[in-house]
Design an enzyme around this catalytic site. Structure first.
Site, mmCIF file in Angstrom:
data_model
loop_
_atom_site.group_PDB
_atom_site.id
_atom_site.type_symbol
_atom_site.label_atom_id
_atom_site.label_comp_id
_atom_site.label_asym_id
_atom_site.label_seq_id
_atom_site.Cartn_x
_atom_site.Cartn_y
_atom_site.Cartn_z
ATOM 1 N N GLU A 261 0.882 -1.177 0.000
ATOM 2 C CA GLU A 261 0.000 0.000 0.000
ATOM 3 C C GLU A 261 0.912 1.217 0.000
ATOM 4 O O GLU A 261 1.654 1.429 0.970
ATOM 5 C CB GLU A 261 -0.893 0.017 1.245
ATOM 6 C CG GLU A 261 -1.887 -1.114 1.344
ATOM 7 C CD GLU A 261 -2.909 -1.108 0.217
ATOM 8 O OE1 GLU A 261 -3.027 -0.102 -0.503
ATOM 9 O OE2 GLU A 261 -3.584 -2.136 0.055
ATOM 10 N N CYS A 297 -1.748 9.324 3.127
ATOM 11 C CA CYS A 297 -1.611 8.880 1.734
ATOM 12 C C CYS A 297 -2.783 9.343 0.878
ATOM 13 O O CYS A 297 -2.667 9.424 -0.330
ATOM 14 C CB CYS A 297 -1.463 7.367 1.691
ATOM 15 S SG CYS A 297 -2.728 6.527 2.620
HETATM 16 P P1 NAD Z 1 8.775 4.607 4.274
HETATM 17 O O1 NAD Z 1 8.626 3.864 3.002
HETATM 18 O O2 NAD Z 1 9.940 5.500 4.432
HETATM 19 O O3 NAD Z 1 8.834 3.601 5.498
HETATM 20 C C1 NAD Z 1 7.871 2.614 5.690
HETATM 21 C C2 NAD Z 1 8.503 1.462 6.413
HETATM 22 O O4 NAD Z 1 9.521 0.887 5.587
HETATM 23 C C3 NAD Z 1 9.163 1.833 7.739
HETATM 24 O O5 NAD Z 1 8.868 0.845 8.695
HETATM 25 C C4 NAD Z 1 10.640 1.817 7.393
HETATM 26 O O6 NAD Z 1 11.478 1.500 8.494
HETATM 27 C C5 NAD Z 1 10.707 0.721 6.347
HETATM 28 N N1 NAD Z 1 11.875 0.819 5.459
HETATM 29 C C6 NAD Z 1 12.520 1.955 5.085
HETATM 30 N N2 NAD Z 1 13.581 1.632 4.300
HETATM 31 C C7 NAD Z 1 13.596 0.291 4.183
HETATM 32 C C8 NAD Z 1 14.453 -0.641 3.518
HETATM 33 N N3 NAD Z 1 15.516 -0.227 2.829
HETATM 34 N N4 NAD Z 1 14.175 -1.962 3.618
HETATM 35 C C9 NAD Z 1 13.109 -2.384 4.337
HETATM 36 N N5 NAD Z 1 12.281 -1.558 5.003
HETATM 37 C C10 NAD Z 1 12.511 -0.228 4.921
HETATM 38 O O7 NAD Z 1 7.400 5.380 4.474
HETATM 39 P P2 NAD Z 1 6.955 6.288 5.689
HETATM 40 O O8 NAD Z 1 7.768 7.534 5.627
HETATM 41 O O9 NAD Z 1 6.921 5.544 6.966
HETATM 42 O O10 NAD Z 1 5.423 6.587 5.272
HETATM 43 C C11 NAD Z 1 5.127 7.521 4.317
HETATM 44 C C12 NAD Z 1 4.713 6.853 3.022
HETATM 45 O O11 NAD Z 1 3.719 5.854 3.266
HETATM 46 C C13 NAD Z 1 4.043 7.826 2.073
HETATM 47 O O12 NAD Z 1 4.495 7.604 0.766
HETATM 48 C C14 NAD Z 1 2.571 7.473 2.206
HETATM 49 O O13 NAD Z 1 1.774 7.848 1.131
HETATM 50 C C15 NAD Z 1 2.620 6.011 2.396
HETATM 51 N N6 NAD Z 1 1.377 5.503 3.034
HETATM 52 C C16 NAD Z 1 0.518 4.775 2.285
HETATM 53 C C17 NAD Z 1 -0.673 4.311 2.843
HETATM 54 C C18 NAD Z 1 -1.625 3.462 2.051
HETATM 55 O O14 NAD Z 1 -2.467 2.818 2.664
HETATM 56 N N7 NAD Z 1 -1.537 3.414 0.746
HETATM 57 C C19 NAD Z 1 -0.967 4.600 4.178
HETATM 58 C C20 NAD Z 1 -0.068 5.352 4.914
HETATM 59 C C21 NAD Z 1 1.117 5.793 4.321
#
Ligand code: NAD
Length: 493
Positions: A261, A297
């Site tokens: 997502e 999001c």
């Molecule tokens: P992010 O992608 O930076 O992080 C999400 C998760 O991924 C965190 O737990 C982080 O530690 C992990 N992560 C980061 N780098 C990684 C790697 N190299 N390998 C494995 N895991 C890794 O996102 P964020 O800043 O936490 O959230 C913001 C983003 O989430 C925005 O783009 C937003 O639109 C999206 N979002 C989407 C929804 C949806 O339902 N579609 C809901 C909420 C947020």
């Protein structure tokens, strides 16, 4: 302040208890994480993340619990445990709200009115679905048999910080209802409520080892889960950039199922010809743009108006008035309408994007109110005529920033949504039912809200088209199906 929330935070940070495995808290052996309150810029405490070896141990515990306990086979146990979990979450609403507020800057009022009730509803909804998930029976000349959903096995969940407890439960409730065991990695910016949730699950009677939590950052702990050969499925909510990594991790390891997502750039379209009360619409649109400081999001990061010049001027003025009415400040205060953004890096990035757009010709309007001196605050910001070359022209800002765009025709407005790589959600305001149907037939997104910003309910599937998602949905019966494999049993006869 919640006494229970505060004493839980003290217990976890003073004991360095960032891992919950097999029904117990354990000290991590990986790198150190600093938990910072974005409203005060002060460190709440530190936690040591799970090392790669510990992630292996936790996955082993989850696998054993999946095989050795009754969880995957006993539907009554699943339904009743999920119901008790819902009751315990409701009882601990203040503590959960407090934890998500001190770590992620969430408004306590939003937590108590929105996020926590959503978690409770989710747990109850999937508890009800467990008993109704019967599969199909077939009887034909060649024999007879059945098709039924079986749990995938061990599910890894990697989570974002913007709705820490709600996004957790959007994954956990259907995955548990389907009979899986889980290993969750909350965001490094919001770990505490996940640990409390896991403890409450044990109190509710969840067998030890079925729900485990590992604190950690993405490149270390998150990738260890994504690459793990004994994790059967990885469910992720976060950015597209990291989401793509999980597809790679899967290809490089055991072809685990991956559900993503991802981000969005939602439009809020106002069909001026069919809208009477532009002030009401402006209030709703501003809530959709600046709620959770725009870190949602589905945040309406583009307000698209189709209609006459005069109505457009009125709409713009009404949007600015509504934005100026938002009180920005302490997330714990009941009068606050918008809190800080998540951290220093996000604060700097959002300001850079605004400055870049304004420097390249966009018209900038910022709410004139004073911001607190300390904390990662940004005033509600509205830009017009943003050049496509600016980062804001195509990127997801994920902050309290929206653009006003005047579309010449309805078809142009539709193209602004459908031609985007993102396809998560949008809103249309149109009070003519026939014309509203036209909009719904034209626009292609995962969730289209009509005449009021909404993400649907716990019963409606939520997920993105195009590059806003990959496989799977949160919420609704579709989410439960996403945490199952379909198995056929055929008896020759
Ligand atoms: P992010 O992608 O930076 O992080 C999400 C998760 O991924 C965190 O737990 C982080 O530690 C992990 N992560 C980061 N780098 C990684 C790697 N190299 N390998 C494995 N895991 C890794 O996102 P964020 O800043 O936490 O959230 C913001 C983003 O989430 C925005 O783009 C937003 O639109 C999206 N979002 C989407 C929804 C949806 O339902 N579609 C809901 C909420 C947020």
């Amino acid at each position: 302040m919640s006494e229970t929330g505060h004493s839980f935070q003290q217990k976890i940070t003073s004991g360095d208890l960032g891992i919950y495995v097999g029904g117990k808290f354990v000290v991590g052996e990986g790198t150190s994480l600093s938990l910072v309150n974005p409203a005060t810029e002060k460190e709440i405490g530190q936690l040591t993340s799970a090392s790669a070896a510990q992630v292996n141990d936790v996955v082993d515990v989850a696998r054993r619990a999946f095989i050795e306990t009754e969880w995957s086979t006993d539907k009554e146990l699943r339904a009743s445990t999920l119901r008790t979990m819902a009751d315990l979450v409701a009882e601990h609403a203040d503590a959960i709200a407090y934890l998500d507020s001190i770590e992620a800057g969430k408004l306590v009022t939003d937590m108590l009115d929105g996020d926590v009730p959503d978690v409770v509803a989710n747990l109850r909804f999937f508890a009800d679905l467990v008993g109704r998930d019967e599969g199909r029976f077939l009887d034909e000349r060649s024999g007879w048999g059945w098709v039924r959903g079986i749990p995938v096995g061990v599910v890894g969940g990697v989570l974002p910080w913007n709705f820490p407890i709600a996004m957790l439960c959007w994954k956990v409730a259907p995955a548990l209802a389907a009979g899986n065991a889980l290993v969750l990695k909350p965001s490094e910016d919001s770990t505490l409520s996940a640990l409390l949730f896991a403890e409450l699950a044990t109190q509710a009677g969840l067998p030890d080892g079925i729900l485990n939590v590992v604190a950690g950052d993405g490149p270390g702990t998150g990738s260890a889960l994504g690459l793990h050969p004994d994790v059967d499925m990885l469910t992720f909510t976060g950015s597209g950039e990291v989401g793509r990594m999980f597809l790679e991790y899967s290809a490089r390891s055991n072809l685990k199922k991956v559900s993503l997502e991802l981000g969005g750039r939602a439009a809020y379209i106002v069909d001026g010809e069919h809208t009477v009360h532009l002030d009401t619409v402006a209030q709703d649109a501003v809530g959709a743009a600046f709620g959770v400081s725009g870190q949602n999001c589905t945040a309406s990061s583009r307000l698209v108006f189709v209609g006459s010049d005069e109505d457009f001027q009125r709409f713009r003025a009404a949007v600015q008035d509504a934005a100026a009415g938002i009180t920005v400040g302490d997330p714990m205060s009941p009068v606050t309408g918008m809190g800080p953004v998540i951290n220093k890096e996000a604060h700097q990035r959002i300001i850079e994007w605004i400055d870049e757009a304004a420097g390249s010709g966009a018209t900038l309007w910022q709410s004139p109110q004073e911001l607190p001196e300390v904390g990662y605050y940004i005033a509600p910001t509205i830009l017009e005529n943003v050049p496509v070359e600016a980062q804001l022209g195509t990127g997801e800002i994920f902050g309290p920033v929206t653009q006003i765009i005047r579309a010449a025709t309805r078809e142009d407005a539709v193209r602004l949504v459908n031609d985007e790589p993102y396809g998560l959600a949008s809103t249309v305001w149109c009070e003519d039912i026939g014309q509203a149907k036209w909009w719904a037939d034209q626009i292609r997104v995962g969730t289209l809200a009509v005449n009021g910003y909404s993400e649907g309910t716990v019963a409606t599937p939520f997920g993105g088209l195009r590059q806003s998602g990959f496989w799977g949905r949160d919420n609704g019966p579709e989410a439960l199906a996403g945490y199952q494999e379909q198995m056929t049993v055929w008896i020759s006869g």
